[in-house]
Design a protein around this motif. Structure first.
Motif, PDB file in Angstrom:
ATOM      1  N   ILE A 250       0.846  -1.206   0.000  1.00  0.00           N
ATOM      2  CA  ILE A 250       0.000   0.000   0.000  1.00  0.00           C
ATOM      3  C   ILE A 250       0.883   1.257   0.000  1.00  0.00           C
ATOM      4  O   ILE A 250       0.604   2.220  -0.719  1.00  0.00           O
ATOM      5  N   ALA A 251       1.978   1.210   0.771  1.00  0.00           N
ATOM      6  CA  ALA A 251       2.925   2.332   0.751  1.00  0.00           C
ATOM      7  C   ALA A 251       3.493   2.501  -0.655  1.00  0.00           C
ATOM      8  O   ALA A 251       3.658   3.626  -1.143  1.00  0.00           O
ATOM      9  N   ASN A 252       3.761   1.383  -1.335  1.00  0.00           N
ATOM     10  CA  ASN A 252       4.273   1.446  -2.704  1.00  0.00           C
ATOM     11  C   ASN A 252       3.255   2.104  -3.631  1.00  0.00           C
ATOM     12  O   ASN A 252       3.614   2.927  -4.479  1.00  0.00           O
ATOM     13  N   MET A 253       1.997   1.737  -3.469  1.00  0.00           N
ATOM     14  CA  MET A 253       0.946   2.339  -4.286  1.00  0.00           C
ATOM     15  C   MET A 253       0.921   3.856  -4.079  1.00  0.00           C
ATOM     16  O   MET A 253       0.916   4.623  -5.031  1.00  0.00           O
ATOM     17  N   LEU A 276      -6.449   7.125  -1.008  1.00  0.00           N
ATOM     18  CA  LEU A 276      -6.556   5.958  -1.890  1.00  0.00           C
ATOM     19  C   LEU A 276      -6.279   4.653  -1.142  1.00  0.00           C
ATOM     20  O   LEU A 276      -6.577   3.584  -1.653  1.00  0.00           O
ATOM     21  N   THR A 277      -5.719   4.760   0.062  1.00  0.00           N
ATOM     22  CA  THR A 277      -5.466   3.571   0.896  1.00  0.00           C
ATOM     23  C   THR A 277      -6.726   2.727   1.071  1.00  0.00           C
ATOM     24  O   THR A 277      -6.651   1.513   1.230  1.00  0.00           O
ATOM     25  N   ILE A 278      -7.888   3.388   1.035  1.00  0.00           N
ATOM     26  CA  ILE A 278      -9.167   2.692   1.184  1.00  0.00           C
ATOM     27  C   ILE A 278      -9.331   1.602   0.113  1.00  0.00           C
ATOM     28  O   ILE A 278      -9.839   0.517   0.408  1.00  0.00           O
ATOM     29  N   ILE A 279      -8.892   1.887  -1.124  1.00  0.00           N
ATOM     30  CA  ILE A 279      -9.134   0.954  -2.239  1.00  0.00           C
ATOM     31  C   ILE A 279      -8.492  -0.417  -1.989  1.00  0.00           C
ATOM     32  O   ILE A 279      -9.208  -1.426  -2.000  1.00  0.00           O
TER      33      ILE A 279
END
Ligand SMILES: [Zn+2]
Length: 326
Positions: A250-253, A276-279
């Protein structure tokens, strides 16, 4: 009416595609001789030493691939993994946790590569050609200098206008002893000013090193997220290390988005991509949107309350210490 149906169908197809893991290349039926250990075998990789059957003499292309591999952009799909992080982040994480590892770029390796790119972008490799967050530091420097010379300061920052900073609360005597203006600044406002200056430092760090910051934040919140997501429909028995790996992805995203936004100098959008972490959390847990949002918001709120309590206690502790020993 017909067009609308088609769009619906397309969305449906996209959703189905997102959930499907990426296909692995088909098995080669030819017999190969391994160039490394000279064993004969049928397949894509040597069963004895693991060298690829496609290994060939060096051409420009192979040399370029070899070079790219050193930077983690070789066969194991850095770009494909980035694409997946944008289009299907939670499904990628699910695939990875369920054992489909070789198809995806390893999370920690990816993190360090992306962090390096992100540093380059925030420190000058962007369309402006300048480091992105120099201004704020200059302003603070100017404030300090102007303050020393006794001029009134004008800042764009409301914070600094209304509250004295730590530097403003302290003066140095001719004999070099530090004294503080206790009469001019009541204790409460001094305490606030310390908290503000800490928050200000955190904010500047956050803007300068988005990839480090997001990982720290996710690590901080990982305990709370674990409490809220450990019995989700998709992974009813989530383990903490599995959540940890997910958070690195998620950090990478987030870093991918912040690199793109920072490159175009859209720094505000870059910080907003935290939402966007929610996705990925929704996709990997299988909870509904509302449930995911609720769980995440509660987890973050608990973390921030704990953090504020911690900061206040720390400041109070320092003050008590100074009062007794100072
Ligand atoms: Zn071999």
């Amino acid at each position: 009416m017909k067009k609308r149906f088609k769009i619906k169908e397309k969305i449906h197809q996209f959703k189905a595609w997102r959930e499907r893991p990426r296909e692995v290349a088909p098995m080669s039926q030819e017999e190969h001789e391994c160039l490394n250990c000279h064993d004969h075998y049928i397949g894509n990789y040597c069963p004895r030493c693991g060298q690829a059957a496609s290994t060939d003499r060096f051409s420009m292309k192979v040399a370029a691939e070899n070079f790219a591999e050193a930077y983690g952009m070789g066969e194991r799909g850095m770009f494909r993994t980035i694409l997946d992080l944008i289009l299907r982040p939670g499904h990628l994480i699910l695939d990875y946790l369920r054992g489909r590892r070789a198809s995806y770029f390893a999370p920690f390796k990816m993190y360090f590569l992306l962090a390096a790119v992100s540093l380059l972008v925030t420190h000058g490799l962007n369309i402006t050609g300048h480091a992105l967050h120099d201004d704020s530091e200059n302003t603070t420097e100017e404030v300090k200098r102007e303050h020393k010379s006794g001029k009134t300061t004008k800042t764009t920052n409301d914070f600094e206008e209304n509250t004295p900073t730590m530097e403003q609360g302290i003066t140095i005597d001719e004999d070099g002893v530090q004294r503080s203006f206790e009469k001019d600044y009541p204790e409460e406002s001094r305490m606030y000013s310390i908290i503000y200056s800490v928050l200000e430092k955190i904010e500047r760090f956050e803007e300068k090193y988005p990839s480090i910051n997001i990982l720290l934040l996710l690590m901080l919140i990982s305990g709370n997220l674990f409490l809220f997501f450990r019995h989700s429909p998709n992974i009813p028995d989530l383990r903490y290390p599995e959540l940890f790996i997910s958070l690195v992805y998620i950090a990478n995203m987030y870093t991918v988005y912040s690199i793109v936004f920072d490159f175009f100098s859209l720094t505000k959008l870059a910080s907003l991509s935290i939402f966007l972490t929610i996705i990925p959390l929704k996709q990997m847990s299988g909870y509904s949107w509302w449930r995911t949002i609720l769980k995440t918001v509660v987890a973050f709120t608990i973390m921030f309350v704990l953090l504020i309590v911690f900061i206040v206690l720390a400041v109070l502790g320092v003050r008590l210490f100074v009062e007794y020993h100072g």
